[in-house]
Design a protein around this motif. Structure first.
Motif, PDB file in Angstrom:
ATOM      1  N   LYS A 396       0.847  -1.190   0.000  1.00 59.90           N
ATOM      2  CA  LYS A 396       0.000   0.000   0.000  1.00 59.90           C
ATOM      3  C   LYS A 396       0.884   1.242   0.000  1.00 59.90           C
ATOM      4  O   LYS A 396       1.990   1.237   0.541  1.00 59.90           O
ATOM      5  CB  LYS A 396      -0.915   0.042   1.244  1.00 59.90           C
ATOM      6  N   ASN A 422       1.068   7.688  -4.649  1.00 61.95           N
ATOM      7  CA  ASN A 422      -0.381   7.493  -4.808  1.00 61.95           C
ATOM      8  C   ASN A 422      -0.699   6.810  -6.137  1.00 61.95           C
ATOM      9  O   ASN A 422      -1.600   5.971  -6.221  1.00 61.95           O
ATOM     10  CB  ASN A 422      -1.089   8.847  -4.729  1.00 61.95           C
ATOM     11  N   TYR A 423       0.037   7.168  -7.182  1.00 59.37           N
ATOM     12  CA  TYR A 423      -0.141   6.543  -8.494  1.00 59.37           C
ATOM     13  C   TYR A 423       0.159   5.048  -8.409  1.00 59.37           C
ATOM     14  O   TYR A 423      -0.600   4.218  -8.937  1.00 59.37           O
ATOM     15  CB  TYR A 423       0.779   7.218  -9.499  1.00 59.37           C
ATOM     16  N   LYS A 426      -2.605   3.066  -6.674  1.00 57.75           N
ATOM     17  CA  LYS A 426      -3.790   2.804  -7.482  1.00 57.75           C
ATOM     18  C   LYS A 426      -3.518   1.813  -8.615  1.00 57.75           C
ATOM     19  O   LYS A 426      -4.456   1.314  -9.227  1.00 57.75           O
ATOM     20  CB  LYS A 426      -4.305   4.117  -8.074  1.00 57.75           C
ATOM     21  N   THR A 428      -2.425  -1.252  -8.689  1.00 56.20           N
ATOM     22  CA  THR A 428      -2.194  -2.586  -8.123  1.00 56.20           C
ATOM     23  C   THR A 428      -2.136  -3.660  -9.201  1.00 56.20           C
ATOM     24  O   THR A 428      -1.228  -4.513  -9.215  1.00 56.20           O
ATOM     25  CB  THR A 428      -3.308  -2.924  -7.112  1.00 56.20           C
TER      26      THR A 428
END
Length: 656
Positions: A396, A422-423, A426, A428
């Protein structure tokens, strides 16, 4: 580098302002409260609104100037009301901008250019030969180098005097053209996927000169352009075939000549095709072959077909490897005007690798022109610190995003390490998928490249208004349109609908404007087609009886044979009621409706003379007229409140 490649790179380096010719005339045409409206803005909106009718005559310009001044007065009022600060309206505008910006750079700066380029290529057919040395697009550097050295060796041999044909037969990996000395023949756009670089060269390289090596997805090519001609398009034909086997050459020629003579004597081509053609696949269909373009059939057949000048004309006997043909032209489909070809080309271009290459070129351009500055030490350190769980679903992004700057561009645009984290969080699915092909570092660097591309496009989108006049004009239209709508709603529409006292006063002042024409109160009788035989009797009975009496007479034993309804019609508003029917007691003829499977007729019960409508009866029309009056009063009030200055000298300069 050929002129074609130079042109491609030059166009990609231009701003969209260069791609779309604009009148960058910043002279002020008029002001509203010292807020300027430039010639550029007025020219844009006048031309866009009027389209083909934008003749720039004095009368047309004056009419539109009056309208645009009114528009700007209302916008000024909306801003004075601070409607541009309302969060809901700001969000609405931001939504419009996202929708427009998401597609603007790619669709307009790249897509439109490539589509137009493809259309220009369609105008010509190009006769080419080539030599191919195979190498995959993702081949190892050593394999790519070996292929390049091989193609350069072939190039040098030709330059030293060897014939292109001999070298092609010896070297080329293209099995289709190798034995023909590399000759492919006439081609047209679009070339197969991945061969667009070869297409560019084919349409721009000098004639009868071998090119330098050209890289495509297939490998390296040497190209030789024999000829260019206006595009032939497609021909719709039928044919009659006489094979040489088993007749023999002389007998086959004699047979085709006799068929040709019969045609010249007035015989029907279709009938001869059915009875004499030895192409059993097409003979039963009058010899029909359908549409074909260049290089589908043998050159002799193609040339003969395209030489036929008129529909229903036919050729002289033509010899091919199949035998002897007579060809009938049914129709010819030439290259269509751009608007007709564009939808097809758009789909083909977007599926072609040339589109992605042009997009990458745009991204490189954004980097180079906007001082892309990258903190590689920070990036490398971060990627080196990633745990082994990075390529799993368990990883994460950190809860506290790092504010350290990862890269920056002109104008203070920055992307932080936190943005990248953050990119990654997202992405995953990509992390896990890419992890099957490489280690955590290779996955992270691959995703970083995607992140940079994403940010570059966002940066360029943030500069759209500043750099691109067309986008700036579109956004101004959106913004002012939203403000105008909201201000007009508050100042005019809502007032007209909610001000009952004002509405009634307005209605009283125009008494007599809203009137009824003569009206007919009718009873409409409907009968199902299953009772069609009974319909004339029902109609006759209805002439002298009421609707209730008719239903009592015919709807017996629980069976409904006729239903009725009351309806009132203004004169000339119902085509089923003729002038002859316009009197009390009149009954129309039976009218059958196949869709509803029913018959109907009308009985006129009463004629209501013409007269004034009440406010409730005319309410929709009254509100619309009241709105018009309120808007006129509003505009007059705005003219008194805000100073408008028009530069007549500048206005006169617009007249053509």
């Amino acid at each position: 580098m050929t002129k074609q490649w130079t042109l491609l790179l030059t166009l990609l380096s231009l701003t969209i302002a260069g791609l779309f010719a604009q009148n960058n005339d910043q002279r002020v045409l008029f002001t509203v409260e010292d807020v300027p409206v430039t010639v550029e803005e007025f020219d844009y909106i006048y031309s866009k609104t009027n389209g083909e009718n934008a003749d720039f005559s004095e009368a047309s310009l004056q009419e539109y100037l009056d309208l645009y001044v009114k528009f700007k007065l209302k916008v000024q009022r909306a801003k004075e009301m601070r409607l541009d600060t309302i969060v809901v309206l700001q969000e609405e505008l931001a939504g419009y901008r996202r929708q427009l910006a998401d597609s603007y750079l790619i669709d307009r700066a790249i897509g439109d250019k490539l589509i137009m380029e493809a259309y220009e290529h369609l105008q010509e057919d190009v006769d080419i030969s080539h030599i191919l040395v195979n190498v995959k697009i993702d081949a190892a550097p050593s394999d790519t180098l070996a292929a390049y050295q091989q193609i350069m060796a072939a190039y040098n041999r030709i330059k030293d005097g060897a014939s292109f044909e001999d070298v092609a037969k010896e070297v080329s990996a293209d099995r289709y053209s190798k034995d023909k000395g590399g000759r492919i023949g006439f081609t047209t756009a679009l070339y197969p996927a991945g061969l667009h670089n070869l297409e560019y060269a084919a349409y721009d390289a000098p004639l009868k000169t071998v090119t330098m090596p050209i890289r495509t997805n297939a490998g390296y090519h040497l190209l030789y352009v024999h000829e260019r001609r206006p595009a032939r398009g497609e021909m719709e034909v039928a044919h009659i075939l006489v094979r040489e086997e088993p007749l023999g050459e002389a007998a086959a020629k004699a047979k085709i000549d006799s068929i040709y003579q019969a045609l010249q004597g007035g015989a029907n081509f279709d009938q001869l095709a059915r009875t004499a053609s030895e192409d059993k696949r097409t003979a039963t269909n009058n010899g029909y072959l359908g549409f074909f373009g260049i290089s589908r059939y043998e050159k002799a057949f193609e040339n003969a077909a395209f030489a036929i000048s008129e529909d229903d004309g036919y050729s002289k006997p033509v010899k091919t490897s199949l035998g002897w043909h007579l060809i009938k032209r049914i129709s010819r489909k030439e290259i269509q005007p751009f608007p007709a070809e564009k939808p097809r080309l758009e789909g083909d271009v977007r599926k072609d690798p040339r589109f992605e290459e042009a997009k990458k070129a745009l991204l490189r351009n954004i980097r180079s022109q906007n001082n892309f500055t990258e903190n590689t030490v920070l990036l490398d350190g971060y990627i080196g610190s990633l745990p082994d769980t990075f390529t799993t679903f368990r990883w994460k992004a950190p809860a506290m995003a790092s504010p350290k700057v990862l890269f920056s561009l002109d104008g203070g645009y920055q992307a932080t390490l936190g943005d990248f984290e953050n990119y990654l969080g997202k992405a995953t699915r990509e992390r896990v998928t890419y992890g099957r092909e490489g280690n955590k570092a290779s996955v992270a660097y691959r995703l970083y490249a995607q992140f940079v591309d994403d940010q570059l496009l966002k940066y360029e989108e943030s500069q759209l208004e500043k750099r691109y006049p067309e986008f700036r004009s579109l956004m101004r239209e959106y913004e002012e349109g939203i403000l105008l709508f909201e201000a007009t709603k508050m100042e005019v529409w809502d007032k007209a609908a909610q001000d009952s006292t004002g509405l009634e006063k307005f209605f009283t002042g125009v008494q007599g404007k809203y009137r009824w024409a003569p009206r007919a109160k009718t009873t409409v009788y409907r009968i199902g087609t299953n009772n069609k035989d009974l319909a004339p009797e029902i109609r006759t009975y209805a002439m002298n009886h009421t609707a209730e009496e008719v239903k009592a007479q015919f709807n017996t034993d629980g069976s409904v044979k006729v239903v009725t309804e009351e309806a009132t019609y203004e004169k000339f508003r119902n085509t089923d009621l003729s002038d002859a029917d316009w009197k009390a007691g009149a009954v129309t003829n039976l009218i059958e409706n196949d869709r509803s499977r029913s018959l109907k007729f009308f009985k006129v019960e009463e004629i209501i003379p013409e007269g004034n409508k009440t406010l409730s009866e005319a309410r929709g029309y009254v509100i619309a007229d009241y709105q018009d009056q309120l808007e006129k009063e509003w505009v007059e009030e705005l003219r008194k409140s805000y100073e408008v200055k028009i530069n007549q000298k500048v206005f006169k300069s617009l007249i053509r």
